[in-house]
Design a protein around this motif. Structure first.
Motif, short mmCIF file in Angstrom:
data_model
loop_
_atom_site.label_atom_id
_atom_site.label_comp_id
_atom_site.label_asym_id
_atom_site.label_seq_id
_atom_site.Cartn_x
_atom_site.Cartn_y
_atom_site.Cartn_z
N ALA A 483 25.68 10.58 59.41
CA ALA A 483 25.22 9.65 60.44
C ALA A 483 26.34 8.69 60.83
O ALA A 483 26.57 8.42 62.01
CB ALA A 483 24.00 8.88 59.95
N ALA A 484 27.06 8.18 59.83
CA ALA A 484 28.19 7.29 60.10
C ALA A 484 29.34 8.05 60.75
O ALA A 484 30.04 7.51 61.61
CB ALA A 484 28.66 6.62 58.80
N TRP A 485 29.52 9.33 60.35
CA TRP A 485 30.59 10.12 60.98
C TRP A 485 30.30 10.29 62.46
O TRP A 485 31.19 10.12 63.30
CB TRP A 485 30.71 11.49 60.34
CG TRP A 485 30.85 11.49 58.85
CD1 TRP A 485 31.19 10.44 58.06
CD2 TRP A 485 30.64 12.61 57.99
NE1 TRP A 485 31.21 10.83 56.75
CE2 TRP A 485 30.88 12.15 56.67
CE3 TRP A 485 30.29 13.93 58.19
CZ2 TRP A 485 30.76 12.99 55.57
CZ3 TRP A 485 30.18 14.76 57.10
CH2 TRP A 485 30.42 14.29 55.80
N ALA A 486 29.05 10.62 62.78
CA ALA A 486 28.70 10.83 64.18
C ALA A 486 28.90 9.55 64.99
O ALA A 486 29.36 9.59 66.13
CB ALA A 486 27.23 11.28 64.28
N GLY A 545 25.23 17.00 64.67
CA GLY A 545 24.54 16.51 65.84
C GLY A 545 24.25 15.03 65.79
O GLY A 545 24.70 14.30 64.90
N GLU A 546 23.46 14.60 66.76
CA GLU A 546 23.12 13.18 66.85
C GLU A 546 22.34 12.75 65.60
O GLU A 546 21.49 13.46 65.10
CB GLU A 546 22.28 12.93 68.11
CG GLU A 546 22.04 11.48 68.40
CD GLU A 546 21.39 11.26 69.75
OE1 GLU A 546 21.09 10.11 70.08
OE2 GLU A 546 21.18 12.27 70.46
N GLY A 547 22.66 11.56 65.13
CA GLY A 547 22.03 11.05 63.92
C GLY A 547 22.55 11.68 62.66
O GLY A 547 22.01 11.46 61.59
N GLY A 548 23.62 12.50 62.78
CA GLY A 548 24.20 13.13 61.60
C GLY A 548 23.52 14.41 61.18
O GLY A 548 23.78 14.91 60.08
N ARG A 549 22.66 14.99 62.04
CA ARG A 549 21.99 16.24 61.68
C ARG A 549 22.99 17.38 61.63
O ARG A 549 23.81 17.56 62.53
CB ARG A 549 20.88 16.56 62.69
CG ARG A 549 20.04 17.76 62.27
CD ARG A 549 18.91 18.02 63.24
NE ARG A 549 18.06 19.09 62.75
CZ ARG A 549 17.02 18.92 61.95
NH1 ARG A 549 16.71 17.69 61.55
NH2 ARG A 549 16.30 19.94 61.54
N VAL A 550 22.94 18.15 60.54
CA VAL A 550 23.86 19.25 60.30
C VAL A 550 23.19 20.56 60.69
O VAL A 550 22.03 20.79 60.36
CB VAL A 550 24.30 19.29 58.83
CG1 VAL A 550 25.20 20.49 58.56
CG2 VAL A 550 25.00 18.00 58.45
N GLY A 551 23.92 21.39 61.39
CA GLY A 551 23.38 22.68 61.79
C GLY A 551 24.35 23.81 61.50
O GLY A 551 25.53 23.73 61.84
#
Length: 966
Positions: A483-486, A545-551
């Motif tokens: 989340a902080a990376w994003a 992705g947004e909010g640090g979501r990993v896909g």
């Protein structure tokens, strides 16, 4: 009287008629019949070819005036056209009546003069018209067009002074709605053919203040030399320059199709300047301007310089600007110099160079391409060279100027640069290709483009010979989570491919490095991240992705040489010995997949190291830095795995079979927990729970319960040092339980338990308790590694143990019975042999109702025959009622202090030593058979412990038998 009156009247009538005829007859006469003659007479009078296309009239009174319409006085000669709607020429009456024109005054009405631009050499040959020496002239409502520049409403008077012959012209005109006043004076040529010339031009009305002046000499060949000056309120009207006031004065020369002013000195926008201006007409028209200033507002100059203005488009223009200091975007540029050429819609920049803030030298060469459908603004196409020893200072100035964003970059990067590139840039995009040079000392090449704006967009493909990733990863704050990376990566768009021949991280080499990633709308797509830490091929891909979501995140590690993995092991004391393990000699691979939000990231991991395979499916809370999930570890051969881990021989007593470990793991920054685990290794099967805290000193705690634990005594005479390094750097408190401890001959101990603790390099097994042979075992074991040499201490008590068979198969040992024993021993050293040689302490033994292997007094008989005695002392097993003994140990030698055996067949006293390091013994048995007045007999055993030499001492037997009469 009447006659006189009549004559007077007649005379008056004749005079009146004559006057009426003079007044009335010329206008009504058809003068067009004389058009050719009149045109010829006018051409002779004016010295110009005159063509009359309009009506011609003559008025004699009050003065003779010849009027002609649609008059052409120049028809394209040297590109000059001069026409007039009407000319009025006052002439002498008598010369006119005699057939010639004697012009006295000339009025040109509606003059339309057109001159080409640029002017030809002939147009610049200044000479007064010869006809002006004999008449004066006026221009009414005229128009003068020089190229596309038009002067309208021209009102002028032209005259020649009779006394000096000086030709003069004065008047007014309008250009672009602005009124101008002009004067010109040209003297009569002297004996050498030269003449003096003075010209002035001044604007009138609201735009007053702009003007020019020329004072000089016109040589016989048309060369003009002198001094010229100019001033104005808006320089942009004449040159591609800012709208600032200007003034300049200097030497002026015009000759051979070239007009130039040099040694110019003046001011532009309040700043002192010097320079030169030249206008070349042949062979190709061109205007060149050179300006030198002590200071310059480059921010105001750049737009018009790159866009054009003034006379741009009317003829090619070259502008050479230099300044010691130039202000741009709040910074000061030094040693500015540049050449800019304007030709039609083309703008070319040559050798534009300056020293930017931070002592960065920059040079530009190229051209400005005009705006078109694809490019809304002009585009620069050229080369740039930059040498920036303090690049951060230069970038800080650029950011303050709104050129890019650099504050988010790590402070340790972009310190210096030496670069060249081909650049194409306009208002919407700056593209660099053929990049070459060094960045922070590393060779760099490739292409890059930047689209400035609220959300800057960066595109590029770069190659470097080396890359230090340490500051870049530190700036991402990897421990902060996705989340902080994003959030850190937000506010910019990028599509970047980066390749480095060698990358390093915290000083450790990562081998060849490759990155292919895109960042858009707070979404990071990592198409490929490849590097080789320790020679291990590592490949990473995924989406953040947004909010640090990993896909669809993937991590793959592969190596054909497992030894490279040893350097990647965590720096934990318990793993020190593994770094040299043969386990790393085979191929290895690790595959990880992850997807989900950062607070619940689902991970699937599988890896192989030789025949060892690990699988895990934890769920990670990256924000809280926690994980939980199952872990499985398998290997087909337990003994082989333990041998590779450096525990040679241990696998043998564990028995053949596979290794299987299934554990439920939870972890956070401070704790690693195996909430439950199930371990199978050969004959060993254990369950339990363990926790490892990661404080200042790592601490292991928990409980281990085993169904069956195979045990084997080490080689007591082995000289190989034991690996005890694992005792350093951590602590432990683990409860151990085992249903059975299996020895080589079967079950040795049952229901064993102990409390194991480790602290300050001291390992303890306290509260040892177990059951063996129906008895209870209690005690404690300590291993102290804090001293130079490790110290082992054993305190063990055995109570109520019932023996049914010999334990060690020695010449003398308990074969059966109920026994109690106490062991209080210490030893020092790394190898088993050293421990045995340093063994010291005390041993106590009490046994009842048992059997002693090694002799059998019952076979001696009641008469103690010598043969029977020797048989009894040579072997066998004898029953006893009680055995008590104590011994001390020093230097590995067990010395019997007291040992007595009471049996139905007699009594035995023991004295002597057991030499454990050498596996020898030296014993003397004092034997009293159970007969009346038994003699004291002896048996000495010496030599090897497993096969001692027996020497019976029977000297007291002969007197005893004699006394008994046997």
């Amino acid at each position: 009287m009447r006659l006189s009156r009549w004559l007077v009247g007649l005379a008056a009538t004749l005079i009146a008629g004559l006057l009426a005829a003079v007044w009335w007859l010329p206008p009504v006469l058809d003068w067009d019949r004389y058009r050719a003659e009149i045109a010829m007479l006018a051409s002779d009078a004016l010295g110009q070819t005159v063509r009359i296309d309009g009506p011609i009239s003559l008025r004699l009174l009050p003065q003779p005036v010849l009027t002609a319409g649609k008059v052409t006085m120049a028809q394209g000669g040297h590109g000059i056209t001069l026409t007039a709607q009407e000319i009025r020429l006052r002439v002498g009456l008598r010369p006119l009546l005699s057939g010639r024109l004697d012009p006295r005054d000339l009025v040109l009405h509606g003059v339309d003069a057109r001159l080409p631009w640029p002017l030809g050499r002939a147009a610049l040959a200044l000479r007064a018209p010869e006809w002006l020496s004999s008449l004066s002239a006026r221009i009414e409502d005229g128009k003068l067009a020089i190229g596309e520049t038009v002067f309208a409403d021209v009102q002028a008077a032209l005259s020649t002074r009779e006394d000096t012959g000086t030709w003069a012209a004065t008047g007014t005109a309008r250009q672009s709605g602005r009124p101008w006043h002009f004067t010109a004076r040209l003297s009569r040529p002297g004996a050498d053919g030269s003449a003096t010339i003075d010209l002035t031009l001044d604007s009138q009305g609201p735009g007053s203040g702009t003007g020019a002046a020329l004072t000089g000499q016109v040589a016989a060949d048309g060369t003009v030399s002198g001094r010229a000056s100019g001033r104005g309120a808006d320089l942009s009207e004449f040159l591609p320059a800012p709208a600032v006031p200007f003034r300049a004065e200097g030497r002026f020369v015009m000759a051979g199709g070239l007009a130039f002013a040099d040694e110019l000195a003046g001011e532009i926008g309040g700043s002192p300047v010097s320079g030169a201006v030249s206008l070349r007409l042949e062979p190709e028209p061109r205007l060149d301007v050179a300006l030198t200033a002590s200071r310059l507002d480059l921010g105001a100059w750049l737009p018009p310089l790159l866009k054009g203005g003034g006379l741009v488009g009317k003829l090619p223009i070259g502008v050479d600007i230099s300044a010691e200091a130039a202000q741009l975007a709040g910074g000061t540029l030094r040693r500015l110099r540049g050449e800019i050429e304007f030709a039609g819609q083309s703008v070319r920049v040559r050798g534009a160079q300056a020293v930017l803030p931070g002592d960065a030298s920059i040079r530009l060469d190229g051209q400005m391409l005009p705006a078109n459908g694809a490019a809304r603004s002009a585009v620069f196409d050229g080369t740039v060279a930059l040498a920036a020893p303090a690049l951060r200072t230069t970038l800080a100035w650029a950011e303050a100027a709104g050129i890019g964003r650099t504050t988010a970059l790590p402070a340790q990067v972009l310190g210096s640069a030496q670069l060249t590139a081909h650049v194409v840039g306009g208002g919407q995009l700056v593209a660099l290709d053929r990049i070459a040079g060094t960045l922070d000392g590393a060779a760099i090449g490739g292409v890059m483009s930047l689209r400035p704006g609220t959300v800057p967009a960066l595109r590029g493909a770069l190659t470097l010979d080396r890359l230090d990733l340490t500051p870049w990863l530190a700036s991402l704050q990897l421990t902060a989570g996705p989340a902080a990376w994003a959030k850190t990566l937000g506010g910019v768009e990028a599509d970047l491919r980066l390749d480095a021949e060698q990358a390093v991280l915290n000083g450790a080499p990562l081998g060849a490095f490759g990155l292919d990633a895109a960042l858009e709308a707070n979404r990071l797509t990592l198409r490929r991240l490849a590097f080789q830490p320790g020679g291990v091929d590592t490949l990473v891909s995924g989406v953040l992705g947004e909010g640090g979501r990993v896909g669809d995140a993937k991590l793959d590690l592969k190596t054909s040489d497992g030894t490279r993995l040893a350097g990647l092991l965590p720096d934990l004391p318990v793993l020190v010995g593994l770094r040299t393990s043969p386990l790393w000699n085979g191929a290895a691979s690790l595959s990880l997949q992850a997807a989900g939000p950062p607070e619940a990231l689902a991970v699937k991991l599988s890896g192989e190291l030789g025949d060892l395979r690990v699988e895990a499916q934890p769920v990670l809370d990256l924000a809280g830095r926690k994980l939980a999930g199952p872990v499985t570890l398998r290997h087909p051969g337990t003994p082989r795995l333990l041998d590779m881990l450096g525990s040679a021989g241990v696998g043998a007593w564990l028995g053949e079979g596979s290794l299987g470990l299934v554990a439920k793991i939870t972890a956070d920054p401070q704790m690693l927990n195996a909430d439950s685990f199930d371990l199978s290794a050969g004959w060993l099967h254990a369950t339990g729970a363990l926790s490892l805290s990661r404080g200042e000193v790592p601490t292991l705690s928990g409980r281990v319960m085993a169904d069956t634990v195979p045990v084997a005594l080490p080689d007591l005479h082995g000289s190989e040092p034991m690996a005890l390094g694992f005792l350093s750097g951590w602590r432990g408190q683990v409860r151990l339980e085992a249903g059975k401890l299996l020895g080589p001959g079967g079950t040795v101990v049952e229901k064993a338990r102990a409390s194991a603790s480790l602290a300050d390099n001291v390992l303890r097994l306290d509260e040892i308790a177990a059951q063996a042979a129906g008895g209870q075992i209690t005690g404690a074991l300590k291993l102290d590694r804090s001293a130079e040499l490790p110290v082992f201490a054993l305190n063990l008590a055995i109570a109520g143990a019932t023996l049914s068979a010999p334990l060690l198969d020695l010449p003398f040992e308990l074969a059966s019975g109920r026994a109690d024993a106490n062991f209080d021993l210490t030893a020092t050293g790394f190898a088993p042999a050293a421990l045995l040689a340093s063994l010291q302490g005390r041993i106590d033994l009490h046994a009842t109702q048992g059997g002693l292997a090694g002799l059998d007094l019952a076979r001696a008989g009641a008469d103690l025959a010598e043969a029977d005695l020797r048989t009894a002392l040579s072997g066998g097993t004898m029953a006893f009622d009680r055995l008590d003994g104590t011994a001390k140990v020093a230097g590995g030698i067990v010395t019997i202090e007291q040992a007595d055996l009471a049996a139905p067949s007699g009594q035995i006293g023991f004295a002597g030593t057991f030499d454990l390091p050498r596996a020898g013994l030296d014993l003397r048995l004092t034997i009293r058979p159970a007969v009346t007045d038994s003699p004291e007999l002896g048996l000495r055993l010496s030599g090897k412990l497993i096969a001692p030499e027996r020497v019976p001492e029977l000297s007291a037997l002969i007197p005893w038998r004699a006394a008994k009469g046997l």
